[in-house]
Design a protein around this motif. Structure first.
Motif, PDB file in Angstrom:
ATOM      1  N   TYR A 138       1.853 -14.422   1.594  1.00 58.34           N
ATOM      2  CA  TYR A 138       3.086 -14.981   0.968  1.00 58.34           C
ATOM      3  C   TYR A 138       2.440 -15.458  -0.568  1.00 58.34           C
ATOM      4  N   ALA A 139       1.324 -14.720  -0.894  1.00 60.27           N
ATOM      5  CA  ALA A 139       0.768 -15.227  -2.309  1.00 60.27           C
ATOM      6  C   ALA A 139       1.513 -14.338  -3.283  1.00 60.27           C
ATOM      7  N   GLN A 140       2.270 -13.403  -3.072  1.00 57.43           N
ATOM      8  CA  GLN A 140       3.100 -12.552  -3.959  1.00 57.43           C
ATOM      9  C   GLN A 140       4.507 -12.278  -3.320  1.00 57.43           C
ATOM     10  N   PRO A 141       5.486 -12.193  -4.194  1.00 55.83           N
ATOM     11  CA  PRO A 141       6.803 -12.017  -3.729  1.00 55.83           C
ATOM     12  C   PRO A 141       6.625 -10.751  -2.634  1.00 55.83           C
ATOM     13  N   ARG A 142       7.318 -11.153  -1.628  1.00 59.46           N
ATOM     14  CA  ARG A 142       7.522 -10.068  -0.586  1.00 59.46           C
ATOM     15  C   ARG A 142       8.372  -9.097  -0.776  1.00 59.46           C
ATOM     16  N   GLY A 143       7.962  -7.821  -0.568  1.00 57.55           N
ATOM     17  CA  GLY A 143       9.050  -6.759  -0.873  1.00 57.55           C
ATOM     18  C   GLY A 143      10.297  -6.935  -0.166  1.00 57.55           C
ATOM     19  N   GLY A 188       7.749  -7.802  10.728  1.00 60.62           N
ATOM     20  CA  GLY A 188       6.495  -7.612  11.396  1.00 60.62           C
ATOM     21  C   GLY A 188       5.940  -6.272  11.520  1.00 60.62           C
ATOM     22  N   VAL A 189       6.685  -5.250  11.623  1.00 58.90           N
ATOM     23  CA  VAL A 189       6.374  -4.050  11.943  1.00 58.90           C
ATOM     24  C   VAL A 189       5.681  -3.411  10.450  1.00 58.90           C
ATOM     25  N   GLU A 190       6.760  -3.783   9.418  1.00 57.03           N
ATOM     26  CA  GLU A 190       6.172  -3.226   8.189  1.00 57.03           C
ATOM     27  C   GLU A 190       5.570  -4.298   7.377  1.00 57.03           C
ATOM     28  N   ASP A 191       5.153  -5.399   8.042  1.00 59.78           N
ATOM     29  CA  ASP A 191       4.388  -6.374   7.145  1.00 59.78           C
ATOM     30  C   ASP A 191       3.484  -5.826   6.056  1.00 59.78           C
ATOM     31  N   LYS A 192       2.825  -4.905   6.436  1.00 61.04           N
ATOM     32  CA  LYS A 192       1.486  -4.758   5.241  1.00 61.04           C
ATOM     33  C   LYS A 192       2.287  -3.829   4.321  1.00 61.04           C
ATOM     34  N   PHE A 193       3.454  -3.295   4.296  1.00 61.32           N
ATOM     35  CA  PHE A 193       3.993  -2.672   3.142  1.00 61.32           C
ATOM     36  C   PHE A 193       4.650  -3.585   2.404  1.00 61.32           C
ATOM     37  N   LEU A 194       5.440  -4.524   3.126  1.00 64.42           N
ATOM     38  CA  LEU A 194       6.224  -5.623   2.346  1.00 64.42           C
ATOM     39  C   LEU A 194       5.223  -6.545   1.617  1.00 64.42           C
ATOM     40  N   THR A 195       4.155  -6.758   2.085  1.00 63.94           N
ATOM     41  CA  THR A 195       3.162  -7.687   1.284  1.00 63.94           C
ATOM     42  C   THR A 195       2.629  -6.851   0.258  1.00 63.94           C
ATOM     43  N   GLY A 196       2.497  -5.447   0.478  1.00 68.69           N
ATOM     44  CA  GLY A 196       1.817  -4.878  -0.502  1.00 68.69           C
ATOM     45  C   GLY A 196       0.398  -4.478  -0.264  1.00 68.69           C
ATOM     46  N   ASN A 197       0.060  -4.836   1.014  1.00 68.10           N
ATOM     47  CA  ASN A 197      -1.360  -4.592   1.452  1.00 68.10           C
ATOM     48  C   ASN A 197      -1.634  -3.011   2.139  1.00 68.10           C
ATOM     49  N   ASP A 198      -0.659  -2.461   2.169  1.00 65.72           N
ATOM     50  CA  ASP A 198      -0.681  -0.953   2.896  1.00 65.72           C
ATOM     51  C   ASP A 198      -1.485  -0.194   2.127  1.00 65.72           C
ATOM     52  N   ASP A 199      -2.285   0.624   2.751  1.00 68.96           N
ATOM     53  CA  ASP A 199      -3.366   1.508   2.073  1.00 68.96           C
ATOM     54  C   ASP A 199      -2.317   2.437   1.070  1.00 68.96           C
ATOM     55  N   ARG A 200      -1.149   2.812   1.575  1.00 66.62           N
ATOM     56  CA  ARG A 200      -0.323   3.645   0.868  1.00 66.62           C
ATOM     57  C   ARG A 200       0.021   3.112  -0.675  1.00 66.62           C
ATOM     58  N   LEU A 201      -0.044   1.830  -0.681  1.00 64.29           N
ATOM     59  CA  LEU A 201       0.253   1.358  -1.989  1.00 64.29           C
ATOM     60  C   LEU A 201      -0.920   1.102  -2.812  1.00 64.29           C
ATOM     61  N   LYS A 243      -0.598  -7.104 -14.088  1.00 62.60           N
ATOM     62  CA  LYS A 243       0.747  -7.498 -13.482  1.00 62.60           C
ATOM     63  C   LYS A 243       0.655  -8.114 -12.055  1.00 62.60           C
ATOM     64  N   GLN A 244       1.314  -8.991 -11.881  1.00 60.38           N
ATOM     65  CA  GLN A 244       1.088  -9.482 -10.325  1.00 60.38           C
ATOM     66  C   GLN A 244       1.545  -8.490  -9.189  1.00 60.38           C
ATOM     67  N   ARG A 245       0.747  -8.660  -8.318  1.00 56.42           N
ATOM     68  CA  ARG A 245       0.881  -7.592  -7.362  1.00 56.42           C
ATOM     69  C   ARG A 245       2.324  -7.853  -6.604  1.00 56.42           C
ATOM     70  N   GLN A 246       2.963  -6.719  -6.203  1.00 55.53           N
ATOM     71  CA  GLN A 246       4.216  -6.806  -5.453  1.00 55.53           C
ATOM     72  C   GLN A 246       4.157  -5.923  -4.160  1.00 55.53           C
ATOM     73  N   GLY A 247       5.174  -6.404  -3.497  1.00 51.60           N
ATOM     74  CA  GLY A 247       5.114  -5.720  -2.176  1.00 51.60           C
ATOM     75  C   GLY A 247       6.099  -4.621  -2.468  1.00 51.60           C
ATOM     76  N   GLY A 248       6.158  -3.598  -1.168  1.00 54.70           N
ATOM     77  CA  GLY A 248       7.027  -2.391  -1.191  1.00 54.70           C
ATOM     78  C   GLY A 248       8.490  -2.800  -0.635  1.00 54.70           C
ATOM     79  N   ASN A 249       9.426  -2.046  -0.893  1.00 57.39           N
ATOM     80  CA  ASN A 249      10.780  -2.305  -0.182  1.00 57.39           C
ATOM     81  C   ASN A 249      10.744  -1.258   0.884  1.00 57.39           C
ATOM     82  N   VAL A 250      11.539  -2.009   2.097  1.00 57.86           N
ATOM     83  CA  VAL A 250      11.909  -0.948   3.206  1.00 57.86           C
ATOM     84  C   VAL A 250      13.492  -0.938   3.257  1.00 57.86           C
ATOM     85  N   VAL A 251      13.708   0.510   3.093  1.00 56.73           N
ATOM     86  CA  VAL A 251      15.227   0.973   2.891  1.00 56.73           C
ATOM     87  C   VAL A 251      15.667   1.270   4.148  1.00 56.73           C
ATOM     88  N   THR A 252      16.755   0.429   4.865  1.00 52.94           N
ATOM     89  CA  THR A 252      16.971   0.917   6.236  1.00 52.94           C
ATOM     90  C   THR A 252      18.157   1.846   6.407  1.00 52.94           C
TER      91      THR A 252
END
Lengths: 486, 460
Positions: A48-53, A103-116, A128-137
Motif C-alpha cells: 500500500y506504499a503506492q497507489p494500487r493499480g 489476491g491473485v493479481e496482487d503483485k501486478f496491481l502493486t507493481g511488484n510483478d517481474d513483468r513490470l 516518478k512514483q511507482r505505480q501498479g498495473g491495471n487488470v482489465v476484466t
C-alpha cells in the motif's frame, strides 16, 4: 606463548567466519522467504506504499484509492459499487489481506510483478512514483448489474459466460459485502471485519457463491445425462420413445424413483423427458450408461476439477465410485452430485458452443501503468464434451424446454433461448427449502453470445414458490437481455 | 650505524604509521558524516541541520585523539583507532536514524554522543596516565576485588527487563558495571596467570590423559571464576557469564599452553549451559525463540521474528539508510541489542558484512598486538581483551542473526548504551598502549668504545 596465541587467532577468525556465513544465509538464502512471509509487515506496507493499480470493467475502473495518514500504509483501496463487484474484485485490505482478483493479481496491481520490472526501472530513473498495473476484466457491467439486481435480497449466485470464448460476463453472489468497509486498518474496519465473520453472520456475505459454493444441481444435471446418452449412443433420435417405466425401481433395490407431480413420463422421448424434467427417464438412462460413462461425460464438462479463472473455483463433484442405484440418483443431480454455479454455466456454454467447452476466464489483459499491454488471455479450448450434431440436438431440446416446458419465464422475443430448470432438494428428508436453478443460453446468427447459470437458495420464500422456472429463470432472462442489449 | 644494530625484531627508523592512521581517520569521519546526510535526505528530504556540528564534533574528537596518540603512543597500531572511530560514528548515525521513528520513544543520539565523548576522554586518560601497561600488573589483586565489587553491585538495584545488570544513578542514568568488570577482571587474570603459569603448566598430575594442575594453584582462580559466574546467573545475565567463561578458558590456555584446558572448559561450559537452560525460565524462552524464530506468541509477531524479517528484507544491498522498517522491532531494542538488524536491513548483506569485517579487523589487530608484545603480562592482557571482544561480538551478532540463542549484550561501539561505549574505548586504549610498547623500536645500543678506538686513520 605464541603457539596458543596463533590458535586463538584462528579460533577468533572462525567466529567471524561463522558470523559471515550466517548473515549470508539469512540475507541471501533465506531472504526471499523472509521478505514474503505473511507475518512480515513490510509485505503489507509495500503493498500500500503506492497507489494500487485498478481493476477495470469495460473501460471504467471499479476500484480506486485514497491517501491515508497516521499509519504505516499510505494508500487505501476504495471500490465503486463494492457489493455488486465483490465476487470479482474480492478485497485488498491493509489489515486483512487480499482475496479473489485482488489476491491473485496482487503483485501486478502493486507493481511488484517481474513483468513490470522495466516500468519500475524507468520510474526509478525518472524519479516518478511507482505505480501498479491495471487488470482489465472480461466482465460486462450491464450483465453484472442485471444479475445483482435480479438476485436482490435473495440468497444466490449468477455466472454468465460467453460460450464462444469462455469469457466471464457476470459473476454475482448475494448477500454481498462492501470491500471498502474493510480496506483500511482502523477500528471501523475491524468492526466490519468481525461482523462479516461467518460466526456473526450466518449468511456469510464474504463467500463467493459463484465460485466457492457447490450446490446439488438437481434437474439441471439432466443436461449432462442427456449429453452422455447422446454421446454413448444410448439415444440417437431425441424424438423416439425410450423404454422407461414409471415409477422406475432403482437397480439392485426396491426403492421406486418417482416424478414430481403427475407428469406423463412412461416411455417418454428424450425431448419430452427434458421438457417435463422426468426423473424416471434420466435415472434409468444414467444407470444404463453406467458409472464410467457418466463420470467421463461429467469430467469432460469440468466436474471433479478446480478451475482457475484465474481466481480459484471449487471443484464440482460427481462421485467416481458408486453402486448402480447411486449412479441413477446422481444422474438426476441428486445423491453426492454437487456443482458450482460456474460449473453449470460451463455445461450450458459447452452445449451452446456446439459441443466445445472453452476455458472460463475473467482477466482479459494486464496493462502496465503506461497503458502497454503486458499479457493477454487468449481463449483456449478445455474439452469437447459433445459432437456438434449431438450439441445441436441438445440445443433444440433445451429450446423446447423454454418454448413449451418448465422454462417459459426465460423466453425473449425474437431470440432463440435454450434452458433447463432445476429444483434441488436438500437437507435431511429434504426438509430444507430447495435450491432453485436455471441454466440457459441465448442464440444469435453469430453463435451463442451468452450462457447463464442462476441458483437461488431462499429459505425465507414460500417453499412451493421455489422452482427453477419461477425464481431463477427471470434473473437468467434479464442477464441474457443485458448481454444481447435488448 | 646500521652495522651495529643486530636486533631482528625491528630496525631503527621503522615507520610508526601515524600518517596511515591519519589518512584512515579521515575516512572514519567522512563515512559517518555521509551516512548522516543520507539518513536526513531519505527521511526528510533535506540535509539534517546538525550535520555540520556532528561532522566538526566527530572530526575534532578524531583529531584530538590522533594528536594525543602521536604524542603518547607514537608506535601504536594504526588501525584500531580509525576502526573504533568509524564504528562509533556509524553507531551514532544509526541511533539518530532510529530516533527519527516516533514509535521508538525519546531521542537517544545526543546522550550517546555525550557518552562517546566520555569514552574518548577515558581513552585519552588511559593513554596519558598509563605510560606502560606493566603498571597494571601491580594492581592484580586490587583488580580482583574491584571486579567482584562491580559484578555484585547491580544486585542491590532493581532489575531492568528481567536482568539485574544495571546500576541506576539518579540524574545520570543507568550504568552496566559488567562492561567495566570485563576489562578489570582481564587485568586480574593476566596478572595472576603470569605469575602462576609455570606452576599451572608444569606442576600437574596426569589424570586420564589430561594434565590437571595442583589444587593450590588452580584453587583461587577457579573460586573467582565460580563466584563471578554465580553472580551472573543470579543476575540472569547470560551473555556476560558466557563471555567471562570464554575469557577465562582462553587466557588459561594461552598461559599454560595446555590443550587440556580447552577440553576442560568445553565440558564445564556445556554442563553449565544445559543446567541453566533447563532451569531458568528466562533462558528457556530464549532457546525456544532460537529454535522457532518465526513462531507467533499469543498471535503476535515476536521481536526475534521482527529482527529476522528485518535482516531478510535487507537482501543483498539493503533498502538504503532511513528507508527500512526496523522500527517494527518495538521499544528500545532496535537501538541497543538489535542495532545490527538496522544495519542488515538498510545497508544490506554488503553493509553488514563490511561492519562484521571491521570488527574482525579490530580483533585481528588486538591478537597481533598480543603476538608482538614482548612481556607475558602484555601478551595475556592483549589476548584477554581482544579475545573477550571477539566473544562479545560473536555472542551479540550470532544472537541477533539466530546463529546461537539470543543473550542480552550490546554490540561494542555501535549499540546504544553508555557503559559499553566508555568501557570499549578504554579497552582500545589499553590495546594501543600494549602495541605501542611492542612496536617501539629497541633503544639504540650505546656507542661502543671499541669502535671509537679503532677508527681508521686515513692517509692524506
Amino acid at each position: 606463548m605464541n603457539k596458543p596465541l596463533r590458535r586463538v587467532a584462528v579460533f577468533c577468525g572462525l567466529l567471524v567466519l561463522a558470523l559471515l556465513i550466517r548473515v549470508n544465509y539469512v540475507q541471501f538464502v533465506q531472504a526471499d522467504q523472509l521478505q514474503n512471509d505473511p507475518h512480515n509487515r513490510r509485505v503489507a506496507i509495500n503493498q500500500y506504499a503506492q497507489p494500487r493499480g485498478n481493476i477495470i470493467v469495460g473501460d471504467k475502473a471499479i476500484t480506486g484509492h485514497t491517501e491515508t495518514n497516521g499509519s504505516d500504509f499510505k494508500y487505501k483501496r476504495t471500490y465503486t459499487d463494492g457489493p455488486m463487484w465483490a465476487p470479482v474484485t474480492g478485497h485488498a485490505s491493509q489489515a486483512y489481506g487480499t482475496t479473489m482478483l485482488e489476491g491473485v493479481e496482487d503483485k501486478f496491481l502493486t507493481g511488484n510483478d517481474d513483468r513490470l520490472f522495466f516500468n519500475r526501472t524507468i520510474d526509478l530513473l525518472t524519479g516518478k512514483q511507482r505505480q501498479g498495473g491495471n487488470v482489465v476484466t472480461t466482465l460486462n457491467a450491464k450483465a453484472q448489474k442485471a444479475a445483482f439486481d435480479g438476485l436482490g435480497n435473495k440468497k444466490g449466485a449468477v455466472v454468465a459466460l460467453d460460450p464462444r470464448t469462455g469469457a466471464i460476463l457476470a459473476m454475482a453472489s448475494t448477500p454481498s459485502y462492501d470491500p471498502s468497509g474493510i480496506a483500511g486498518y482502523s477500528g471501523t474496519d475491524e468492526k466490519n471485519w468481525i461482523a462479516l465473520d461467518k460466526k456473526n453472520d450466518p449468511d456469510d456475505p464474504s463467500l463467493n457463491r459463484a465460485l466457492r459454493q457447490t450446490y446439488p444441481p438437481g434437474s439441471t444435471f439432466k443436461l449432462v445425462t442427456a449429453a452422455a446418452a447422446l454421446e454413448s449412443g444410448k439415444v440417437t433420435d431425441v424424438n423416439a420413445k425410450t423404454t422407461s417405466p414409471d415409477p422406475y425401481v432403482l437397480p439392485g433395490t426396491s426403492v421406486p424413483l418417482k416424478n414430481e407431480g403427475s407428469i406423463k413420463c412412461k416411455d417418454a422421448t428424450l425431448r419430452d423427458a427434458l421438457r417435463q424434467s422426468c426423473n424416471t427417464v434420466f435415472g434409468k438412462l444414467g444407470a444404463d450408461i453406467g458409472l464410467q460413462g457418466m463420470v467421463d461425460e461429467a469430467e469432460k464438462f469440468g466436474f471433479n476439477k478446480e478451475q482457475l479463472v484465474p481466481v480459484r473455483a471449487d471443484a464440482s463433484n460427481f462421485d467416481t465410485k458408486m453402486s448402480p442405484d447411486q449412479v441413477a440418483q446422481s444422474s438426476i443431480g441428486q445423491f453426492d452430485t454437487a456443482a458450482t454455479p460456474l460449473q453449470m454455466a460451463m455445461v450450458a456454454s459447452a452445449i451452446a458452443n456446439n459441443g466445445v467447452l472453452m476455458k472460463p476466464y475473467e482477466v482479459a489483459k494486464l496493462v502496465a501503468p503506461n497503458l502497454s499491454t503486458i499479457s493477454q488471455t487468449d481463449p483456449t479450448e478445455l474439452s469437447k464434451p459433445l459432437s456438434p450434431e449431438n450439441a445441436q440436438k441438445l440445443q433444440s431440446m433445451m429450446e423446447t424446454v423454454v418454448n413449451d416446458g418448465t422454462g417459459k419465464n426465460a423466453k425473449i422475443p425474437g431470440v432463440k433461448v435454450g434452458g433447463k430448470t432445476g429444483t434441488a432438494q436438500h437437507g435431511v428428508n429434504n426438509d430444507k427449502a430447495p435450491y432453485a436453478w436455471f441454466v440457459s443460453y441465448a442464440m444469435t446468427d453469430q453463435g451463442s453470445p451468452v450462457a447463464v447459470a442462476v441458483v437461488v437458495e431462499d429459505g425465507a420464500a414460500n417453499r412451493d414458490d421455489i422452482s427453477g422456472g419461477g425464481l431463477a429463470a427471470p434473473i437468467a432472462k434479464s442477464v441474457m437481455q443485458a448481454v444481447l442489449d435488448k | 650505524m646500521s652495522a651495529s644494530n643486530t636486533t631482528t625484531i625491528t630496525s631503527i627508523g621503522a615507520p610508526n604509521r601515524r600518517n596511515t592512521e591519519l589518512a584512515l581517520l579521515v575516512f572514519a569521519v567522512a563515512i559517518p558524516v555521509f551516512a548522516y546526510a543520507n539518513v536526513g535526505l531519505a527521511k526528510n528530504g533535506s540535509v539534517p541541520a546538525g550535520l555540520l556540528g556532528y561532522g566538526v564534533g566527530l572530526g575534532l574528537l578524531a583529531t584530538v585523539t590522533h594528536l594525543l596518540v602521536r604524542k603518547f603512543a607514537p608506535y601504536a597500531d594504526p588501525l584500531m583507532l580509525p576502526i573504533a572511530t568509524l564504528l562509533n560514528g556509524l553507531g551514532l548515525v544509526l541511533i539518530w536514524r532510529l530516533d527519527q521513528e516516533p514509535s521508538l520513544g525519546a531521542a537517544m543520539a545526543p546522550k550517546q554522543l555525550m557518552w562517546s565523548t566520555f569514552g574518548v576522554v577515558l581513552f585519552v586518560l588511559v593513554l596519558v596516565f598509563v605510560k606502560d601497561h606493566r603498571i597494571l600488573q601491580r594492581y592484580t589483586y586490587i583488580s580482583m576485588v574491584l571486579a567482584l565489587f562491580l559484578l555484585v553491585l547491580p544486585v542491590f538495584f532493581p532489575p531492568v527487563y528481567g536482568a539485574r545488570i544495571w546500576v541506576t544513578l539518579p540524574g545520570i542514568g543507568s550504568l552496566q558495571p559488567g562492561e567495566f568488570a570485563k576489562i578489570i577482571i582481564t587485568v586480574f587474570f593476566a596478572g595472576y596467570l603470569m605469575v602462576k603459569r609455570d606452576a599451572l603448566a608444569l606442576a600437574s598430575r596426569r589424570v586420564m590423559g589430561l594434565y590437571l594442575p595442583r589444587g593450590r594453584d588452580l584453587g583461587p582462580i577457579l573460586v573467582i571464576w565460580a563466584v563471578s559466574l554465580l553472580i551472573l546467573v543470579f543476575e540472569t545475565d547470560l551473555g556476560t557469564s558466557l563471555l567471562f567463561f570464554g575469557l577465562f578458558v582462553v587466557m588459561l590456555y594461552v598461559a599454560t599452553e595446555r590443550t587440556s584446558w580447552i577440553v576442560f572448559g568445553l565440558l564445564l561450559s556445556s554442563a553449565g549451559a544445559v543446567a541453566v537452560a533447563s532451569s531458568e525460565p528466562h533462558v528457556k524462552t530464549r532457546v525456544q525463540d532460537w529454535l522457532h524464530p518465526l513462531a507467533l506468541e499469543n498471535g503476535a509477531v515476536t521481536e526475534t521474528a521482527q529482527a529476522r524479517y528485518a535482516f531478510g528484507s535487507g537482501g543483498l544491498f539493503g533498502s538504503g539508510l532511513g528507508q527500512g522498517y526496523s522500527r517494527l522491532i518495538h521499544g528500545i531494542a532496535p537501538k541497543s541489542d538489535y542495532i545490527l538488524a538496522t544495519v542488515g536491513e538498510e545497508l544490506g548483506l554488503a553493509g553488514l558484512m563490511a561492519v562484521l569485517l571491521l570488527y574482525g579487523l579490530l580483533i585481528e589487530r588486538g591478537i597481533r598486538t598480543a603476538l608482538a608484545a614482548r612481556d607475558p603480562f602484555g601478551k595475556l592482557l592483549a589476548i584477554g581483551l581482544s579475545g573477550g571482544f571477539a566473544l562479545q561480538v560473536f555472542v551479540v551478532a550470532g544472537g541477533v542473526t539466530g546463529l546461537i540463542p539470543l543473550t542480552g549484550m550490546t554490540m561494542p561501539f555501535m549499540a546504544q548504551g553508555g557503559s559499553s561505549v566508555i568501557a570499549n574505548w578504554a579497552l582500545v586504549a589499553i590495546l594501543l598502549r600494549i602495541s605501542d610498547t611492542a612496536r617501539r623500536p629497541a633503544p639504540s645500543p650505546a656507542p661502543s668504545p671499541d669502535a671509537e678506538a679503532t677508527q681508521v686513520v686515513r692517509n692524506q
